[in-house]
Design an enzyme around this catalytic site. Structure first.
Site, PDB file in Angstrom:
ATOM      1  CB  SER A 104      -0.740  -0.425   1.291  1.00  0.00           C
ATOM      2  OG  SER A 104      -1.949  -1.360   1.194  1.00  0.00           O
ATOM      3  CE  LYS A 178      -5.176  -1.984   1.669  1.00  0.00           C
ATOM      4  NZ  LYS A 178      -3.696  -2.677   1.816  1.00  0.00           N
ATOM      5  CE  LYS A 246       1.908   2.073   5.243  1.00  0.00           C
ATOM      6  NZ  LYS A 246       1.425   1.871   3.696  1.00  0.00           N
TER       7      LYS A 246
END
Length: 311
Positions: A104, A178, A246
């Site tokens: 990711s 994502k 994050k």
């Protein structure tokens, strides 16, 4: 230039065999591929030798001669550090091979990696996943793939033992999908945690409340899996909180660049950041329940007593 196709996909380099990557490399090897793996903490890749995974001494060694290289590292900067530069993975890959970044990472990072790969005669697919450690272990991941349609189709045999793949657009689109996934997951985790905390504080049995909600409109994978973690108090990391924040922070930065305000995502991001700041970085993201409990602790100090002057 000999471009790897579905029929010629045999040798796989695997970079990053952590919580999820280890299961993924194991499943790929179990499907009959020749897999060479590297991890910064060598013990994590060495543990896969019993599953038919060859341990490479370096990331470059894992990539050399591979038909495709899978990258499953923790963040954009880490990926760039390992993939880029004259001594990086991209420089070591053979012309015509495919780089598959399943980490990711920011959308712009994926697009820059795609350009760097093209300059070297490589194909590039960003294919982040959702499903956590369980999905990686059981081969039920949701794979969001960005890149050329032909390149994604040629990776079908590689993706098959990992889960279900959907081609969502050009390079960078997988990471965009994502981020959308992470906003939904993070918001759902926080909603489940709030609901179970409410039930707990009100005197109901949180496990029975969770059981009652399964099958109704409130049902979800998060309620089933992460709700179970919450009621059991099992916060061993499947998806560490530091990675959740994050992703939510990355999504908010991208939203701002599009001129968007996402109030729910902002609140959720703050909750996970607070969890990290209070020592929960390496706990599972379902541990946001602990942060909600902390934030809702009754004040220990009592109100000041009245004095005679107040009477």
């Amino acid at each position: 230039m000999s471009v790897t196709s579905a029929a010629t996909l045999r040798r796989i380099g695997f970079i990053g065999t952590g919580i999820m990557g280890g299961h993924m490399a194991r499943r790929i090897a179990g499907a009959g591929f020749s897999v060479r793996a590297w991890n910064r903490t060598a013990a994590k890749s060495e543990a896969l030798a019993a599953d038919g995974v060859e341990v490479a001494p370096s990331a470059r060694a894992a990539a050399a001669g591979a038909d495709a290289v899978v990258c499953m590292l923790s963040s954009g900067p880490v990926c760039d550090a390992v993939l880029g530069g004259p001594e990086g993975v991209i420089a070591a890959m053979r012309t015509g091979a495919t780089l598959v970044v399943m980490s990711s990472i920011p959308v712009e990072t994926a697009r820059a990696q795609a350009e760097a790969s093209a300059r070297r005669g490589l194909r590039y697919v960003d294919a982040p996943v959702s499903g956590g450690e369980r999905g990686a272990r059981e081969g039920t991941l949701s794979i969001m793939a960005g890149g050329e349609a032909r390149a994604v189709a040629d990776l079908a045999p590689l993706f098959a033992p990992l889960g279900r793949v959907t081609h969502v657009g050009p390079a960078g689109s997988g990471e965009l999908a994502k981020l959308a996934n992470q906003l939904i997951v993070a918001s759902n985790i926080c909603a489940v945690a709030e609901a179970l905390l409410l039930a707990e504080r009100g005197g109901a049995d949180p496990e029975k409340v969770r059981e009652a909600l399964i099958g109704g409109f409130a049902d979800s994978t998060v309620l089933r899996q992460h709700g179970e973690r919450m009621v059991r108090g099992d916060f061993a990391p499947g998806g560490p909180a530091k990675y959740q924040v994050k992703d939510t922070s990355t999504a908010l930065r991208l939203a701002r660049s599009y001129g968007l305000t996402l109030p729910v995502a902002h609140t959720v991001d703050r909750l996970f950041q607070n969890l990290v700041d209070h020592g929960g970085a390496d706990l599972d993201h379902s541990a946001v329940l602990l942060e909600l409990r902390r934030a809702n602790q009754p004040a220990e100090a009592s109100a000041p007593a009245e004095t005679s002057a107040d009477v």
